[in-house]
Design an enzyme around this catalytic site. Structure first.
Site, mmCIF file in Angstrom:
data_model
loop_
_atom_site.group_PDB
_atom_site.id
_atom_site.type_symbol
_atom_site.label_atom_id
_atom_site.label_comp_id
_atom_site.label_asym_id
_atom_site.label_seq_id
_atom_site.Cartn_x
_atom_site.Cartn_y
_atom_site.Cartn_z
ATOM 1 N N ARG A 66 23.864 26.670 55.921
ATOM 2 C CA ARG A 66 25.373 26.918 56.391
ATOM 3 C C ARG A 66 26.087 25.691 56.067
ATOM 4 O O ARG A 66 27.153 25.592 55.718
ATOM 5 C CB ARG A 66 25.396 27.309 57.564
ATOM 6 N N TYR A 118 49.378 37.729 46.802
ATOM 7 C CA TYR A 118 48.576 38.856 46.597
ATOM 8 C C TYR A 118 48.311 39.689 48.000
ATOM 9 O O TYR A 118 48.569 39.075 49.096
ATOM 10 C CB TYR A 118 47.038 38.043 46.684
ATOM 11 N N ASP A 189 48.058 28.876 44.888
ATOM 12 C CA ASP A 189 46.704 29.879 44.585
ATOM 13 C C ASP A 189 46.635 29.816 43.152
ATOM 14 O O ASP A 189 47.909 30.455 42.481
ATOM 15 C CB ASP A 189 46.936 31.109 45.140
ATOM 16 N N LYS A 214 37.192 35.997 40.424
ATOM 17 C CA LYS A 214 38.076 36.479 39.388
ATOM 18 C C LYS A 214 37.675 35.607 38.122
ATOM 19 O O LYS A 214 36.181 35.712 37.554
ATOM 20 C CB LYS A 214 39.354 36.291 39.475
#
Length: 423
Positions: A66, A118, A189, A214
Site C-alpha cells: 500500500r 468531467y 487535468d 484513458k
C-alpha cells in the site's frame, strides 16, 4: 497545501527539453532490466509485504505494497519523465486522484474550477468536497475572470484543457500567472490529450493529473489515475495521503498501464489523424450544427492549441451537435458500425456517447447547457482504426439518424406507417 494570498508563487519557465525524445522515454523510463535474470520487461510483484533484515530495516526500499510497490514505482517514474516532472504518484482511478488532491485542502478552503469539467469531477466538487468544507466556484471564462473569484480562502485552481466534452481550451500560462500572484496552486487535468500532446507543467501548472484509464493505458483494461508535479512539499503531502487513504492501484494494473504507455506516442498520433479526418467530414455535413475539435482552424481556441499542443495536434477526442435533437443523437450512436456506444475514451477502439444522458447526466440541464453540453451533443473518441473507415462510419450513421428521426417527428415510421415505433 499552505498557499496564501500574501505569499506569491513564482511561475516557472518552460522546462528544458529532455535529453531523449518522448518515444525513447516512454519505452525506457522506469524500465530497468532485471539484474538477476536480464529480463527486459519487469516482473509483476504481487507480494503485499517485503522481508526485513532487522526491525525497521527492509531488504530493499519496499516494506508494504500500500505504501509502495515496485510496479507502481516504475510506472510513476515513467509518467514523471513523460510530464517533465520530478515526481508522480499513482492512484486507483482518476477520481481517486482528484479526491486525494482535494483532501489535501483544509476545511474552509476555496477552489476555482472551469465550468465544463468531467461529470465525476463535478460530482466530487459539488457533493463530496462540499461535505468536508471545501467550496468550489465554477466559471466558463477562467482566463478572463479568475481575479474576480479569488478570495483569501482560495487555495487551488482546477483546469481541464481540452474540457470534457466541449473541447474548450484554456491558456494555462495565463491562468497560472494570475493564480501564482496570490499564492494559489494550479491543477490541470490532461486526460484528453495525454503527456504526448501536452505537458501542462511546462506552461506553469503546479500539478498535472490523468485518468490513466484513458490514453496512458490506452487499451480499456485498467482503471487508474496519476498526478505529476515538481514540488517536494507536494510529494510529502500527497504521498502521505496516498498511503493513508489507500486508494492505490494493484501491481498488475500498474504493470499493464506501464506496458500500454510504451506505445502512447504511436497511438496518440494515429488518434489525432483519425479525429482530424472525422472532424473535417462532420463539419462539411449538412446534418451537423457545429463541431468541437481543437485540431482544425474553425475551433475558437485554435491559437492556444498551436501554442500548447505538440505540433498543434488536436488529439483523438471531438464532439458535435447533430440536427434532430436528442433523439437523433441517440440514434446516431446506435447506427455506427465501428464506433462502439460506450462511456470512457482513449483506447485503441473508437467509442461514441451522448454526454447529456451518460457521462454528464448528473449535472443539471441548465448548468450543462450554459457550457454547451446540449442534449444533441455527441462525443467521439477516435481509436487507431483506419481513418477512412471511421469517416465513412460516422457519415452513414448521421445520414440515417437524421432521416429516421425526421420521419418519426413527422408521425411516419421507417415503414411509412403512422406511429412512433419506427426504430
Amino acid at each position: 497545501m499552505t498557499a496564501h494570498s500574501d505569499q506569491p508563487i513564482a511561475t516557472p519557465p518552460r522546462a528544458p527539453s529532455p535529453i531523449h525524445g518522448f518515444g525513447t522515454l516512454a519505452v525506457h523510463a522506469g524500465s530497468p532490466h532485471d539484474p538477476a535474470t536480464g529480463a527486459v520487461i519487469e516482473a509483476i510483484s504481487l507480494s503485499t509485504t517485503f522481508a526485513q533484515t532487522a526491525v525497521g530495516k527492509p531488504v530493499g526500499e519496499y516494506e508494504y505494497s500500500r505504501s509502495s510497490n515496485p510496479n507502481r514505482r516504475n510506472f510513476e517514474v515513467m509518467v514523471a519523465a513523460l510530464e517533465h516532472a520530478k515526481h508522480a504518484l499513482a492512484f486507483s482511478s482518476g477520481s481517486a486522484t482528484t479526491a486525494n488532491i482535494l483532501q489535501s485542502l483544509a476545511a474552509g478552503s476555496h477552489v476555482i474550477s472551469v465550468s465544463d469539467v468531467y461529470g465525476g469531477t463535478h460530482r466530487y466538487f459539488t457533493q463530496v468536497a462540499k461535505a468536508h468544507g471545501v467550496k468550489v466556484t465554477f466559471t466558463p471564462e477562467i482566463e478572463f475572470d479568475i481575479s474576480e473569484h479569488i478570495t483569501e480562502a482560495t487555495k487551488l485552481v482546477w483546469i481541464e484543457t481540452p474540457s470534457n466534452p466541449t473541447l474548450r481550451l484554456v491558456d494555462i500560462r495565463a491562468v497560472a500567472t494570475a493564480a501564482h500572484k496570490h499564492g494559489i496552486l494550479v491543477v490541470v487535468d490532461n486526460t484528453f490529450l495525454s503527456p504526448y500532446i501536452q505537458n501542462p507543467l511546462d506552461h506553469g501548472a503546479d500539478i498535472v493529473v490523468h485518468s490513466v484509464t484513458k490514453y496512458i493505458n490506452g487499451h480499456s483494461d485498467v482503471v487508474m489515475g496519476v498526478a505529476a508535479f515538481n514540488s517536494d512539499e507536494l510529494l510529502a503531502r500527497l504521498s502521505f495521503l496516498q498511503n493513508a487513504i489507500g486508494a492505490i492501484p494493484s501491481a498488475f494494473d500498474s504493470w499493464l498501464a506501464h506496458r500500454g504507455a510504451k506505445t502512447l506516442h504511436l497511438r496518440a498520433r494515429e488518434a489525432t489523424v483519425n479525429a482530424t479526418a472525422v472532424a473535417i467530414a462532420l463539419e462539411a455535413s449538412p446534418h451537423v450544427i457545429s463541431v468541437n475539435y481543437p485540431g482544425i482552424d474553425s475551433h475558437p481556441h485554435r491559437a492556444i492549441a498551436l501554442k500548447q499542443h505538440r505540433n498543434g495536434m488536436g488529439g483523438g477526442m471531438l464532439s458535435f451537435r447533430i440536427r434532430g435533437g436528442h433523439a437523433a443523437a441517440e440514434r446516431f450512436c446506435q447506427l455506427t458500425k465501428i464506433f462502439t456506444l460506450a462511456e470512457s475514451l482513449g483506447g485503441v477502439e473508437s467509442l461514441v456517447e451522448v454526454p447529456s444522458s451518460m457521462t454528464h447526466a448528473g449535472i443539471p440541464k441548465e448548468q450543462r447547457e450554459v457550457v454547451g453540453v446540449f442534449d444533441d451533443l455527441v462525443r467521439i473518441s477516435c481509436g487507431v482504426e483506419d481513418a477512412e473507415d471511421l469517416r465513412a462510419d460516422v457519415l452513414q450513421a448521421i445520414e440515417r439518424a437524421v432521416a429516421e428521426t425526421a420521419k418519426v417527428g413527422s408521425g411516419v415510421n421507417g415503414n411509412g406507417v403512422n406511429g412512433t415505433n419506427g426504430f
